[in-house]
Structure formats: structure tokens, C-alpha cells
Design an enzyme around this catalytic site. Structure first.
Site, PDB file in Angstrom:
ATOM      1  N   GLU B 238       0.866  -1.178   0.000  1.00  0.00           N
ATOM      2  CA  GLU B 238       0.000   0.000   0.000  1.00  0.00           C
ATOM      3  C   GLU B 238       0.899   1.222   0.000  1.00  0.00           C
ATOM      4  OE1 GLU B 238      -3.661  -1.614   2.833  1.00  0.00           O
ATOM      5  OE2 GLU B 238      -2.343  -0.039   3.555  1.00  0.00           O
ATOM      6  N   HIS B 276      -6.468   2.661   6.547  1.00  0.00           N
ATOM      7  CA  HIS B 276      -5.385   2.140   7.386  1.00  0.00           C
ATOM      8  C   HIS B 276      -4.535   3.293   7.892  1.00  0.00           C
ATOM      9  CE1 HIS B 276      -5.301  -2.110   5.407  1.00  0.00           C
ATOM     10  NE2 HIS B 276      -6.240  -1.986   6.310  1.00  0.00           N
TER      11      HIS B 276
END
Lengths: 393, 317
Positions: B238, B276
Site C-alpha cells: 500500500e 489504514h
């Protein structure tokens, strides 16, 4: 979570990081009274009127002004700043409306330093970063003159050691007149950082006055959102005017939502899949209107809320629902979509891709609802179908 | 072989009497995982109804199958001594999660998998410090997570919250792929794609989406590289941080097996936290482009679309 400079300075004061005298002001009368009080208390005729917004670069944008003409002049300056749409390199072109001011005493500045603490993912510790180039945009300093950025890490079992702070201070060119004060300031900042669950604490500039005092002229503090449960006081520090109204509404409903500037609304489970859904929409040639992660354990009510929020957005021209249910059950998602669609008129095309737990029940709920939905069988198929449905880009 | 967990792994679930812990303890047991006990301080001495067990691992359980129970202990040390647990799976809520990890470390657990989402970063800095200390002292110890889906070796052991049925167990003579990811749902996406292509998975490890966690890409890549039963690797990263770049360096220096990668968040704006806590681009660092470049430079084949992770890897076999 971010807080204002004046709130950050109240925290500084609590932990012993020296700050100039100052008072927050929410209107012109308060601004004038604050200036009067400051001049009386400090015997210094100079005050600074500072716009309180969460973005940096306020000075360059015209949001920080030095006033030498007394309380009446401070009021005049406050009138210019309060309510203005302040544009800085961090606000975006629309700027941020100034709703609060901070009136602060003027100081005789000898030197401006930069000091910050942040959570460093690579060393898995708190990093202390400093530079002699205070008052500048630190990212520019780091890019142009990386040798002027000094860094060390703190062992969490020891805390910020005196020798570390001393070594840094001497490298910054401080002398025996100021080094002791600098060490105390740095250790106080570290104590605050840990106890208040910060993710960033930045002082730019940390000034050395002509009287050899160390004073934090600015305060930029971010909190670690994960630690909210042990900081009930954060609720009072939050300035809702600074936050995106939709993001706030989503947060209150327990959803992860970020507003973006495209026109395809997304509802996804899981942060990684939600980000990838945005990526795949972009690859298909369009732009996402939002990031929305309904999470793993969303209830039917939360899903209904999430889908309603997307339906109610004016900029949304099409919706892509992308679910790979692990914990999240597809039937819960389907029921939420149906509930929201019954309450609100669905005017835009909706593509739904469901996979994982209870997918058959979910598909049946959607099929029985009579809603006009476009089914998709993969993330790529879904993205292409929604882009086609809104008539391309 | 596989990595981290197999059919002999004995699991204690910390927080087994909570809603989430109970649900997933049963889910793991129903997959065939050896869940041997639970820990909830103050509930020691109780038994926990953990539901029925499949006849073979991963098999469907017939209706009306007999339910089993496991003992609940007050401490992890008791779970280790009395039930033989060597691995812990943590569902303790954020205020107590870091303590739960430390307790497992101290009790001699070999592998600690923390599923809990929302653990304060300051707590994880301390946990990480203790973890490094214990490893330096020679303790055989791994932490996975927090904020992760867990670890699965299909057909042998599932520890965590992933849907077991989407996975394909490895069989001798056919290639099996290791999956390592910062994101839960994207792991399922990759596994689903592999399964549709008829490709098995050796083990799948979700390392979690937090800025400070246990195992990182390098740790898991090293294990996959050394595992003779893993024939290729899918790595899912990510935006944010430098873990993918460090993974790329390791691959460049050591990995000969085919590696395919995807990085989520190419379209994400800077300065915004994408769900996140770890997924944020700050100060121009941690962009998807930089990570793609580093991985490409290491000989990794990039899947620009999350829909093509499986086929990208398949094209390299």
C-alpha cells in the site's frame, strides 16, 4: 486528528515547553481585549494576530500579521483576517475559512530553529528532527539542503536522554547560555508527545530570543486517532469547522470516508480493496468521488447510511459497490443497498460486484428488490461497467 | 512445508469470550485448526463451546455435528503449560491489545498473531522494542499484525479472520504460491484470483495496515524464499512508509522465485489517511509510483490493476 496552534500551545504550557503569552479570540472584541491585556502584562507594544486554521503556511497566505499600533490596530488587523478564506500551499485553492484567532505577544528574535518529533515507521521509534533553518518550509529544506536536517531516535524504554538533546543543541549552534533551556524544552516536548499520544509535534520556529530564552513560536500537533479511547478531552479540542462535513458525518457513523474530486461513488469493504477500487476506476479512465471503507463488521444500518451518503452527493454520477466478504456478509451489504435505495430515489447507475461470504443470499436480495442494478463479476469488470454506464469520460 | 503455521500448530485465542474472539475462534476450529484453549482474565476454569470440527481440514461440516469445548485460562502462561499452545491469536480490544501481545511474548509463545484493529502507535513502539530485545536474546518469536487478517496455510491451519473456503491447498507436483499483504480484503482478492486459475497457495500472511507492526515484507519474503514448497510469491503493498522498498531490496539481492506485486493507492491524494493508519503519503514519500519503480528494478512483475494479480503471477510460472 489535528488541533489549532493555540490548543497546542496550551498543551506545551502544561508540559513545560516555553511559549509566548497569548490569548485565543473568536470575535473582534475578544481580539482587541486580548491585545490590550497582552500589552499591559508584557509591557511590549507589539502583538501578533494569527489565523487559527489546521493548515501550515499561514504567514505567507496573509494569515499572520505583526501589529505595532496598540489594541485598536490589532482590532483592525483582526477584522481583515477573521472570516477570510485563507489560502496556503496546504489548504488547496479553495482555502480554509478563518473562524478563530490567536493574539500573541511580540518577541525579540535572535535565531529561528526547527524542531519536530514524529513516529518514524522505519526505525519503529519516535524520531526527533531539527534544523538551523527555522521558519522555512521544512520539506524544501530537506530537499534542497538535506545536510541541514539533523535526526536522532529515542529508545522508548529510556526516553529522550539529556545527552541526545545536548548533542543536538550544540550541533544547532547553541551555547552554554541556552543549551540547558533547550534540553529542558526538548524533554518536555517528548513527555507531551508520549503522554498525549501524538503522531506529530512540530515547532517551526523554535526561537532563541535576544534575551537568550528558548520559546516555541508555533505549535503543530497531530494526535494518533487509534488512541482516542484514552483521551476523552480530544472531543473538546476538535474544531468541526475545519473538517469535511461528509467525512465527519461518516466518522460519527463509524465509517471510513475520504472525499475526493471525481464523480464515481464507491462503497467497498476493507481499506486496501477500497484504495484499489479507486485505482481501478482511474485505470478505466474515470475518477473516484470518494474512498469509503465500510469495514469488516458493519451493520445493516451502517451500510444503509454509507450508501445513502453516496446517493445524496451531488457530484456522484455513478456508483460502484465492490465487496469481497470475509467477515462482512454480502447479504448485509445487499440489504443496506436496498434500504437506502427505497428511502432515496436512485438517479444514477449502480454497479454491484459481490463475492465471498453469503454471496448467493446477497444476490437474491438484490434481484428480488426490483432495483435496477448492473451486476459485475470482478473488480475490473465492475470498474469498466460503471465508467461505460456514465457515458465514458 | 509451508511457513509459520501448519497442521501441528496449537493455538490459544486471547479474548476468546468476546464476541469477535468467540466467532473467529469457532471459525478457525471449523476449518480444522487445532484451537486448544482460550484466555480471558477472570474467566479461568470455564469451558468454551467452540463448535464442531470437520472430518478433514477445510471440509464442510454436516448439520448437527457434535460440538467441542476448550478450556479457558486466566493467563497465557497457563495456556502454554496446560494446553500446549505454541501460537496465540489475539482479539483483545485496543486498550488491552499491546498488553496481550507482551503477555504472549513472556509466556513463551512462538508466534503471536494480533488481529485487533486500532492499537495506539505509542503502545506498538513499546511492543516492538520488547520484540527486538527478546529476539536479540535468542527467543524464537514472531509477531504478525496488529490490524491484520492473520495467517493461513490452506488445508492445514487457519488463524485469523479470512474466509477459509476461497483458498486452495498445495498438492505435491503442482506449483503453490505464497501471498504476503498489508491489506486483508486484497489478500482475499489475490487468493480468489489464484484459486480461479487453479493455482494453490502455500501460505498467506497478512502483515497488517498499521505504521508500526511485527513481521514486515522482508521477514515474510525471507521465509517464502527459504520454503521449498513455495514456488512463487504475490506481494501486496500500500502507499505509505518504506516497507515495500525494503522488500524490493531483499528480492533484488536474494529471491530467484517469481514475484508479482500490486500496490494499492496509486490514485490516493497526498496527506490523507486511506483507512489504514499506515496508508498515507506524507512529505512526498511512500507513493505507489516509487514503490512500483523499486519493485520493477528488483525484477518483480507489476500488476497495475488489482484484478490482474493472479494472472500476472501465473504468467511467470
Amino acid at each position: 486528528m489535528k488541533i489549532h496552534e493555540y490548543q497546542g500551545k496550551q498543551l506545551f504550557a502544561k508540559y513545560g515547553v516555553p511559549i509566548p503569552k497569548g490569548y485565543p479570540a473568536f470575535n473582534l472584541d475578544e481580539a482587541e481585549a486580548a491585545a490590550k491585556r497582552l500589552i499591559e502584562e508584557t509591557k511590549i507594544p507589539v502583538v501578533v494576530v494569527k489565523a487559527q486554521i489546521h493548515a501550515g503556511g499561514r504567514g505567507k497566505g496573509g494569515g499572520v500579521k505583526v501589529v505595532k499600533g496598540g489594541p485598536a490596530a490589532a482590532r483592525e488587523t483582526a477584522k481583515q483576517i477573521l472570516g477570510m478564506q485563507l489560502v496556503t500551499h496546504q489548504t488547496g485553492p479553495a482555502g480554509q475559512k478563518v473562524g478563530r484567532l490567536y493574539i500573541e505577544q511580540g518577541l525579540d528574535i535572535a535565531r529561528e530553529l526547527y524542531v519536530a518529533m514524529l513516529v518514524d515507521r522505519d526505525s519503529r521509534r519516535i524520531a526527533v528532527i531539527a534544523s538551523t533553518e527555522g521558519g522555512m518550509d521544512i520539506e524544501t529544506v530537506a530537499h534542497d539542503t538535506p545536510e541541514k536536517i539533523l535526526t536522532f531516535h529515542v529508545d522508548p524504554t529510556v526516553g529522550l536522554a539529556g545527552y541526545q538533546a545536548r548533542e543536538l543543541g550544540f550541533k544547532l549552534g547553541l551555547t552554554k547560555d541556552t543549551i540547558g533551556k533547550f534540553v529542558k524544552t526538548l524533554q518536555a516536548l517528548y513527555a507531551m508527545f508520549v503522554a498525549e499520544d501524538c503522531s506529530l509535534a512540530e515547532i517551526n520556529p523554535l526561537v532563541v530570543t535576544k534575551g537568550n530564552d528558548i520559546v516555541a513560536l508555533d505549535a503543530k500537533i497531530n494526535f494518533d486517532d487509534n488512541a482516542e479511547f484514552r483521551h476523552k478531552e480530544w472531543a473538546e479540542l476538535q474544531d468541526k469547522a475545519e473538517e469535511d462535513a461528509t467525512e465527519l458525518e461518516a466518522k460519527e457513523a463509524g465509517l471510513n470516508y475520504v472525499s475526493l474530486d471525481g464523480n464515481i461513488g464507491c462503497m467497498v469493504n476493507g481499506a486496501g480493496l477500497a484504495m484499489s477500487t479507486m485505482d481501478v476506476i482511474q485505470l478505466a479512465g474515470a475518477k473516484p468521488a470518494n474512498f469509503l471503507d465500510v469495514g469488516g463488521g458493519a451493520t445493516e444500518q451502517q451500510v444503509t447510511k454509507a450508501f445513502s451518503m453516496i446517493l445524496e452527493s451531488d457530484k456522484v454520477k455513478g456508483i460502484f459497490v465492490n465487496i469481497f466478504g470475509g467477515i462482512m456478509r454480502c447479504d448485509v451489504i445487499a440489504q443496506g443497498i436496498v434500504n437506502a435505495s427505497r428511502a432515496l430515489h436512485v438517479k444514477v447507475p449502480v454497479v454491484v460486484r459481490l463475492e465471498g461470504t453469503n454471496v448467493e443470499i446477497g444476490k437474491k436480495i438484490l434481484a428480488d428488490s426490483g432495483l435496477k442494478l448492473i451486476p459485475a463479476d470482478s473488480i475490473k469488470d465492475g470498474a469498466e461497467k460503471i465508467v461505460a454506464a456514465i457515458g465514458g469520460v | 512445508m509451508s511457513i509459520l503455521v501448519d497442521k501441528n500448530t496449537k493455538v490459544v485465542v486471547q479474548g476468546i469470550t468476546g464476541n469477535t474472539g468467540a466467532f473467529h475462534a469457532r471459525g478457525c476450529f471449523a476449518y480444522g485448526t487445532q484451537v486448544v484453549s482460550g484466555v480471558t482474565p477472570g474467566r479461568g476454569g470455564e469451558t468454551f463451546d467452540i463448535g464442531p470440527k470437520p472430518t478433514t481440514i477445510g471440509a464442510k461440516i454436516p448439520e448437527g455435528a457434535k460440538s467441542h469445548t476448550v478450556p479457558v485460562y486466566n493467563t497465557v502462561r497457563e495456556a502454554v503449560e496446560l494446553s500446549g499452545a505454541d501460537t496465540s491469536c489475539i482479539f483483545v480490544p485496543p486498550p488491552g491489545a499491546a498488553e496481550a501481545i507482551l503477555e504472549a511474548f513472556d509466556a513463551g509463545i512462538r508466534l503471536v498473531i494480533c488481529i485487533t484493529e486500532g492499537v495506539p502507535v505509542m503502545d506498538m513502539i513499546k511492543v516492538r522494542r520488547v520484540l527486538e530485545q527478546k529476539k536479540a536474546e535468542g527467543q524464537d518469536l514472531w509477531l504478525v499484525g496488529p490490524n491484520c487478517p492473520g495467517v493461513i496455510t490452506p488445508g492445514e491451519c487457519k488463524i485469523g479472520i479470512m474466509p477459509g473456503h476461497i483458498h486452495t491447498p498445495a498438492v505435491t507436483g503442482k506449483p503453490a504460491i505464497g501471498v504476503v499483504s498489508r491489506s486483508g480484503t486484497l489478500t482475499y482478492e489475490a487468493v480468489g484470483q489464484l484459486t480461479r486459475l487453479g493455482i494453490a497457495q502455500s501460505s498467506c500472511v497478512g502483515i497488517g495496515g498499521d505504521p508500526i507492526n511485527g513481521m514486515d515484507f522482508v521477514d515474510v519474503l525471507t521465509m517464502f524464499n527459504n520454503d521449498p514448497k513455495t514456488d512463487g510469491i504475490i506481494m501486496i503493498g500500500e502507499i505509505g512508509g518504506g516497507a515495500e522498498e525494503r522488500g524490493a531490496e531483499y528480492i533484488k539481492a536474494h529471491v530467484k522465485k517469481p514475484v508479482a506485486a500490486f500496490i494499492a493507492g496509486a490514485s490516493a491524494p497526498a496527506g490523507k489517511r486511506m483507512g489504514h493508519a499506515g496508508a498515507i503519503i506524507s512529505g512526498g514519500k511512500g507513493t505507489a509510483e516509487a514503490k512500483f519503480r523499486a519493485l520493477e528494478d528488483a525484477g518483480v512483475k507489476i500488476s497495475r490493476s488489482p484484478a490482474a494479480m493472479g494472472e500476472t503471477l501465473a504468467s511467470m510460472l
